[in-house]
Design an enzyme around this catalytic site. Sequence first.
Site, PDB file in Angstrom:
ATOM      1  N   TYR A   1      32.499  54.079  31.438  1.00  0.00           N
ATOM      2  CA  TYR A   1      32.120  55.324  30.769  1.00  0.00           C
ATOM      3  C   TYR A   1      31.446  56.265  31.760  1.00  0.00           C
ATOM      4  O   TYR A   1      31.982  57.284  32.125  1.00  0.00           O
ATOM      5  CB  TYR A   1      31.230  55.037  29.564  1.00  0.00           C
ATOM      6  CG  TYR A   1      31.064  56.240  28.667  1.00  0.00           C
ATOM      7  CD1 TYR A   1      32.080  56.622  27.812  1.00  0.00           C
ATOM      8  CD2 TYR A   1      29.902  56.995  28.689  1.00  0.00           C
ATOM      9  CE1 TYR A   1      31.953  57.731  26.988  1.00  0.00           C
ATOM     10  CE2 TYR A   1      29.759  58.106  27.875  1.00  0.00           C
ATOM     11  CZ  TYR A   1      30.777  58.475  27.029  1.00  0.00           C
ATOM     12  OH  TYR A   1      30.642  59.573  26.230  1.00  0.00           O
TER      13      TYR A   1
ATOM     14  N   SER B   1      37.010  59.573  25.487  1.00  0.00           N
ATOM     15  CA  SER B   1      36.031  60.666  25.499  1.00  0.00           C
ATOM     16  C   SER B   1      35.634  60.958  26.945  1.00  0.00           C
ATOM     17  O   SER B   1      36.500  61.265  27.759  1.00  0.00           O
ATOM     18  CB  SER B   1      34.818  60.299  24.638  1.00  0.00           C
ATOM     19  OG  SER B   1      34.003  61.411  24.395  1.00  0.00           O
TER      20      SER B   1
ATOM     21  N   ASP C   1      40.121  65.157  15.571  1.00  0.00           N
ATOM     22  CA  ASP C   1      39.080  65.150  16.597  1.00  0.00           C
ATOM     23  C   ASP C   1      38.454  66.538  16.642  1.00  0.00           C
ATOM     24  O   ASP C   1      39.023  67.473  17.209  1.00  0.00           O
ATOM     25  CB  ASP C   1      39.641  64.783  17.971  1.00  0.00           C
ATOM     26  CG  ASP C   1      38.538  64.514  18.992  1.00  0.00           C
ATOM     27  OD1 ASP C   1      37.375  64.855  18.703  1.00  0.00           O
ATOM     28  OD2 ASP C   1      38.839  63.961  20.060  1.00  0.00           O
TER      29      ASP C   1
ATOM     30  N   HIS D   1      37.699  61.642  16.664  1.00  0.00           N
ATOM     31  CA  HIS D   1      36.762  61.045  17.591  1.00  0.00           C
ATOM     32  C   HIS D   1      35.841  60.023  16.920  1.00  0.00           C
ATOM     33  O   HIS D   1      35.410  59.060  17.544  1.00  0.00           O
ATOM     34  CB  HIS D   1      35.914  62.156  18.220  1.00  0.00           C
ATOM     35  CG  HIS D   1      35.600  61.924  19.662  1.00  0.00           C
ATOM     36  ND1 HIS D   1      36.350  62.464  20.684  1.00  0.00           N
ATOM     37  CD2 HIS D   1      34.624  61.220  20.255  1.00  0.00           C
ATOM     38  CE1 HIS D   1      35.837  62.103  21.842  1.00  0.00           C
ATOM     39  NE2 HIS D   1      34.795  61.340  21.609  1.00  0.00           N
TER      40      HIS D   1
END
Length: 701
Positions: free
Chosen positions: A477, A557, A640, A675
Amino acid sequence: MKRTNGWAGLSMAGLLLAALLASSGCGGDGGAPPPPETSAREVVDEWHGQEVADPYRWLEDQDAPETRDWISRQNAYTDSVLGQLPEREGLRGLVRGLLEVDDYSAPTARGGRYFFMHRRAGQDLSVLYVRQGLEGEDEVLIDPHTLSDDHSVNIALRDVSSDGRLIVYALRRGGEDEVELHLMDVESKEELADVLPARRYLAAFLAPDKSKLYYSTSGTDSPGVFVHPIGGDPAQDERLFGEGYGRANLMTADLSPDGRWLAVTVLEGSSGPTAVFLKDMESRQPFQNIIEAGRSRNSVTFAGSRLAVLTDLDAPNYRIMTADPQRPQVEHWQEVIPQREDAVLTQMIPAGGRLVVSYLENVQPKAAVYDMEGNLESQIDFEAIGTVRPDSDASWDSDEIFVSFSSFHIPETIYRYDLQSGQRQEWAASQVPVNPEEFEVKQVRYPSKDGTQIPMFIVHGRGLEMDGSHPALLTGYGGFNLSRTPRFSAAGAAWVRSGGVYAVANLRGGGEFGEEWHRAGMLGNKQNVFDDFIAAAEYLIDSGYTSSQHLAISGGSNGGLLVGAAMTQRPELFAAVVCNYPLLDMLRYDKLLVGSFWISEYGSAENPDQYPYLKAYSPYHNVRQGTEYPATLFVTGDADTRVAPAHARKMTALVQSANASDNPILLRYHTTAGHAGDRPVEEEVRDMVEVLSFLLWKTAS
């Protein structure tokens, strides 16, 4: 008893799957059919004296008929490519076994009642239940299966009154961030007339006397903290705080247990410092600024009659302070739990007259109980590497708190923990068919490009031979101060049980080692994150876990930005890429949906000092014509409302036009997903099977 699902059998299943996929006519050197044609149009922007082309700008218009037609053709193309893979009931059965199980949330205890979400095996969605006492019968309060034919509407509990008689719950449609707020009388199971319209609610909580609902909203040009009188018209709700703030500000709030004090925290974007304000609700005095903007990051709550602050003020690894609301200014704060050099404080939960504290020690979440003078009372320990997570819905006047534990190889179990005695007992466990003894979990460190040592967790079957032949899936991430800790993942377990290696890299930009680690991977330091990730891939190859032709990467993301940057900077390093709900156009991201939230993390191309580094790594602007790109699956959806689906649409078109390899560049575009997730289990099974089939096709042959 003879075991029929031991590790050796599972590994063989993975190898058999790879062999079948390789012989299907789609694997190995076989090429995919050409993608649909996408017209490139001449759009050129000038950025600080540089001309930058944006040939697929037209795909930003999500509702235009030509965009909808393009989406349909792309989905059909993805179906045609992945539909050539042989039907894998074995893989489907494996995924169903991991997902179609009883699943619980930690309960919220109020007034002798326990409120919790529970999805039974075979159900699509989690149902809200209430239990009277620990040994009582479970009663259904709200079943979201009845709210939509396609099960695209789900619910989440947001607050429960202290007497357990009134609840606030959120109703979400698809994967949108915006939710409606509803109220229900628990005794009668009747809905109140109060329905607050779909918005981004960062906070929603009832006054102690149940006469009011306080809430905060963000993602609009006029965010704020509001109060709604129960029974009143939501259109007439009073704004208590927020005048003068804009779309880039996030706001949350908390109320003292007696309802007297209201604390408001204002964030300068998702990663910026916070300002904190406090109001005495019994006086006509305005909010007073406790700590001004730009000074520190703070999380504020109430510990009985005192204000409790988790802050990085003069403490990059965070510390906990308390203050009297009558004298709340920083100069009157008192340190209760000091900063630790060997760990990062991440959470505090006032409960039972104490503070339950979470911290990260060598990227492993742990928890401990302190009294209000800062004396350690107990550690909440588990023997295995994993994630300890105390639930934040505990009460100040109750010794009861619920704690969950899981790891890569250990499905989540929820425990009831007695703060007075330090004893715990199992409350609920996910019955996922995973034998921890079949997994090997290790933590390693490797050097990044600049020599910084980066931690990484690696999971695989026991007895794995380090010969470089194994499919490997690397994820990470690296942003927003968020940490990737060892927690159970059905996708990760399915990958390992199919014979693969699963790796999670703890990149800079996250919160694994405090605010300094975060800042080392944000703004102008963002390239460090991509360097850390690429170095992780090289470590897996050099150490014999895998090779480039067997290595896949996946992220969503900000993690989608991560894998997008990795595939454009080092396309030869990877066999396959899965890029979920990603940011990819870093020159225009802050102009799309709520992108302005993230300027504090990434910067803005409007700023001439920040434009050069954004342009240098923006995946959309670093696609090169004639490059052999790895097989790539972009995933996004109409619902999203956080990261604009335009990122994935534009990137798909551009990489398809530039790709010189036979590898397919695919887009899976959902019309009811977004999302926030929370999808029906049947859809999760379908999508996980598709992704795993794609990855094994390109890495296991």
